[in-house]
Write a protein that holds these residues in place. Structure first.
Motif, short mmCIF file in Angstrom:
data_model
loop_
_atom_site.label_atom_id
_atom_site.label_comp_id
_atom_site.label_asym_id
_atom_site.label_seq_id
_atom_site.Cartn_x
_atom_site.Cartn_y
_atom_site.Cartn_z
N ASN A 1 0.85 -1.20 0.00
CA ASN A 1 0.00 0.00 0.00
C ASN A 1 0.89 1.25 0.00
OD1 ASN A 1 -2.29 1.56 -0.01
ND2 ASN A 1 -2.77 1.27 2.16
N ILE A 2 1.69 1.39 -1.05
CA ILE A 2 2.59 2.53 -1.17
C ILE A 2 1.76 3.78 -1.50
CG2 ILE A 2 4.50 3.54 -2.48
CD1 ILE A 2 5.45 0.64 -2.99
N GLY A 3 1.89 4.79 -0.67
CA GLY A 3 1.09 5.99 -0.82
C GLY A 3 -0.13 6.02 0.08
N ASP A 4 -0.45 4.87 0.71
CA ASP A 4 -1.59 4.78 1.65
C ASP A 4 -2.89 5.29 1.05
OD1 ASP A 4 -0.13 3.64 3.77
OD2 ASP A 4 0.68 5.61 4.30
N ALA A 5 -3.11 5.03 -0.23
CA ALA A 5 -4.35 5.50 -0.88
C ALA A 5 -5.50 4.52 -0.69
CB ALA A 5 -4.10 5.75 -2.36
N TYR A 6 -5.18 3.27 -0.34
CA TYR A 6 -6.23 2.29 -0.09
C TYR A 6 -6.48 2.18 1.41
CZ TYR A 6 -8.68 -2.09 0.51
OH TYR A 6 -9.60 -3.02 0.90
N SER A 7 -7.77 2.14 1.77
CA SER A 7 -8.14 2.01 3.18
C SER A 7 -8.62 0.59 3.46
CB SER A 7 -9.25 3.00 3.53
OG SER A 7 -9.78 2.71 4.81
N PRO A 8 -7.90 -0.19 4.28
CA PRO A 8 -8.34 -1.55 4.60
C PRO A 8 -9.54 -1.60 5.55
CG PRO A 8 -6.31 -1.02 5.78
CD PRO A 8 -6.59 0.13 4.88
N SER A 9 -9.93 -0.45 6.07
CA SER A 9 -11.11 -0.44 6.95
C SER A 9 -12.40 -0.18 6.17
CB SER A 9 -10.95 0.62 8.05
OG SER A 9 -10.80 1.90 7.47
N THR A 10 -12.29 0.47 5.00
CA THR A 10 -13.48 0.75 4.19
C THR A 10 -13.50 0.01 2.86
OG1 THR A 10 -12.47 2.65 3.06
CG2 THR A 10 -13.60 3.10 5.16
N ASN B 1 -16.24 6.19 -8.06
CA ASN B 1 -17.28 6.96 -7.37
C ASN B 1 -18.56 6.13 -7.39
OD1 ASN B 1 -15.39 9.04 -6.94
ND2 ASN B 1 -15.86 9.94 -8.94
N ASN B 2 -19.63 6.58 -8.00
CA ASN B 2 -20.85 5.78 -8.07
C ASN B 2 -21.06 5.19 -9.47
OD1 ASN B 2 -21.69 6.22 -5.37
ND2 ASN B 2 -22.36 8.27 -5.94
N GLN B 3 -20.03 5.24 -10.29
CA GLN B 3 -20.13 4.80 -11.68
C GLN B 3 -19.55 3.40 -11.84
OE1 GLN B 3 -17.85 7.25 -14.34
NE2 GLN B 3 -18.13 5.88 -16.08
N TYR B 4 -20.38 2.49 -12.35
CA TYR B 4 -19.94 1.12 -12.63
C TYR B 4 -18.96 1.14 -13.80
CZ TYR B 4 -20.43 -3.19 -15.35
OH TYR B 4 -20.19 -4.31 -16.13
N ILE B 5 -17.85 0.39 -13.68
CA ILE B 5 -16.84 0.38 -14.75
C ILE B 5 -16.76 -1.00 -15.40
CG2 ILE B 5 -14.43 0.85 -15.35
CD1 ILE B 5 -14.23 2.54 -12.81
N ILE C 1 -11.97 1.15 0.25
CA ILE C 1 -12.02 2.18 -0.79
C ILE C 1 -10.63 2.73 -1.08
CG2 ILE C 1 -12.91 4.50 -1.34
CD1 ILE C 1 -15.37 3.82 0.37
N PHE C 2 -10.33 2.85 -2.38
CA PHE C 2 -9.11 3.52 -2.85
C PHE C 2 -9.47 4.95 -3.20
CE2 PHE C 2 -6.72 5.14 -6.45
CZ PHE C 2 -5.42 5.02 -6.02
N THR C 3 -8.70 5.93 -2.68
CA THR C 3 -8.93 7.34 -2.97
C THR C 3 -7.71 7.90 -3.68
OG1 THR C 3 -10.29 7.54 -0.98
CG2 THR C 3 -9.52 9.59 -1.99
N ALA C 4 -7.92 8.43 -4.88
CA ALA C 4 -6.80 8.92 -5.70
C ALA C 4 -6.14 10.12 -5.04
CB ALA C 4 -7.30 9.29 -7.09
N PRO C 5 -4.85 10.05 -4.74
CA PRO C 5 -4.16 11.19 -4.13
C PRO C 5 -3.81 12.29 -5.13
CG PRO C 5 -2.64 9.37 -4.37
CD PRO C 5 -3.98 8.87 -4.83
N VAL C 6 -3.71 11.92 -6.43
CA VAL C 6 -3.39 12.88 -7.48
C VAL C 6 -4.19 12.53 -8.72
CG1 VAL C 6 -1.03 13.39 -6.68
CG2 VAL C 6 -1.42 11.49 -8.27
N ALA C 7 -4.38 13.52 -9.60
CA ALA C 7 -5.04 13.27 -10.87
C ALA C 7 -4.10 12.48 -11.77
CB ALA C 7 -5.41 14.59 -11.54
N GLY C 8 -4.65 11.53 -12.53
CA GLY C 8 -3.81 10.74 -13.41
C GLY C 8 -4.54 9.55 -13.98
N PHE C 9 -3.78 8.74 -14.73
CA PHE C 9 -4.30 7.49 -15.27
C PHE C 9 -3.85 6.35 -14.36
CE2 PHE C 9 -4.29 10.29 -18.93
CZ PHE C 9 -5.53 10.03 -19.49
N GLN D 1 -8.09 13.99 -8.50
CA GLN D 1 -7.73 13.88 -7.09
C GLN D 1 -9.00 13.76 -6.25
OE1 GLN D 1 -5.54 17.20 -5.57
NE2 GLN D 1 -4.84 16.11 -3.77
N GLY D 2 -9.04 12.77 -5.38
CA GLY D 2 -10.21 12.58 -4.51
C GLY D 2 -11.22 11.57 -5.04
N ASP D 3 -11.11 11.17 -6.31
CA ASP D 3 -12.00 10.14 -6.84
C ASP D 3 -11.79 8.83 -6.08
OD1 ASP D 3 -13.22 11.76 -8.69
OD2 ASP D 3 -12.06 11.03 -10.41
#
Length: 201
Positions: free
Chosen positions: A99-108, A140-144, A110-118, A170-172
């Motif tokens: 979990n480099i960058g700690d963007a994934y939360s093992p309690s929820t 977010n709420n969009q099925y992929i 959910i992965f939260t993007a720390p920066v905009a990107g691909f 960022q924040g997605d």
């Protein structure tokens, strides 16, 4: 004698006055040529400075991208099957491998993007063949994308997976949901959720 000296001084001064005039006419021609060369060199210098500024900016961006590292790989933990549930449920992968960058939360889950990107994401699962399997990857709420397998009386177990590149701001948030009345195997390391930042924008 005095008159001779005065004439000599006048003659010498006359030479001095005449000589710079010739030099000035030559210098003007040379000056024009030098000015043209100087203008050319100034233009080249400005171009070089602009290229240097662009290079410095690109180097700074590359260094920033190097600093922003986002990589995670997680798996479900527990004993036996996860599900089935009556409603679609967010799957929480509690066992963290990376979990480099700690963007994934093992309690929820959910992965939260720390920066905009691909970003690149993949989901894999193992399940018994007696129940349906349905995993949805959401932005977010969009099925992929999803993983799906129908139940079978003769099939004892199945593996499935899917992967996708996604552009995030960022924040997605990206997460996996288990379909209603479906299940996956939660024991061990066979059901995983993975992702990493490919390119920052």
């Amino acid at each position: 004698m005095i008159v001779s000296i005065c004439l000599l001084v006048f003659f010498c001064c006359g030479l001095n006055f005449a000589q710079p005039e010739d030099e000035l006419s030559i210098s003007k021609t040379e000056f024009d040529a030098l000015k043209e060369k100087l203008d050319f060199l100034e233009t080249k210098l400005r171009d070089t400075e602009m290229r240097q500024i662009n290079c410095v900016s690109q180097i700074a961006e590359l260094k920033n991208e190097e600093r922003t590292k986002v990589i995670f790989s997680v798996t479900t933990s527990g004993s036996g099957a996860v599900g089935p549930f009556n409603t679609e449920t967010t799957l929480i992968y509690r066992a963290v491998i990376t979990n480099i960058g700690d963007a994934y939360s093992p309690s929820t889950g959910i992965f939260t993007a720390p920066v905009a990107g691909f970003y690149y994401f993949s989901i894999f699962c193992h399940a018994g063949g007696h129940n349906r399997v349905q995993l949805f990857l959401y932005k977010n709420n969009q099925y992929i994308v999803e993983v799906y397998d129908h139940e079978s009386a003769s099939d004892t177990a199945d593996n499935g997976g899917n992967a996708v590149f996604v552009q995030l701001q960022q924040g997605d948030q990206v997460y996996v949901r288990l379909g209603a009345n479906t299940h996956v195997w939660g024991d061990g390391t066979t059901t995983t959720f993975n992702g990493f930042l490919v390119s920052q924008i």
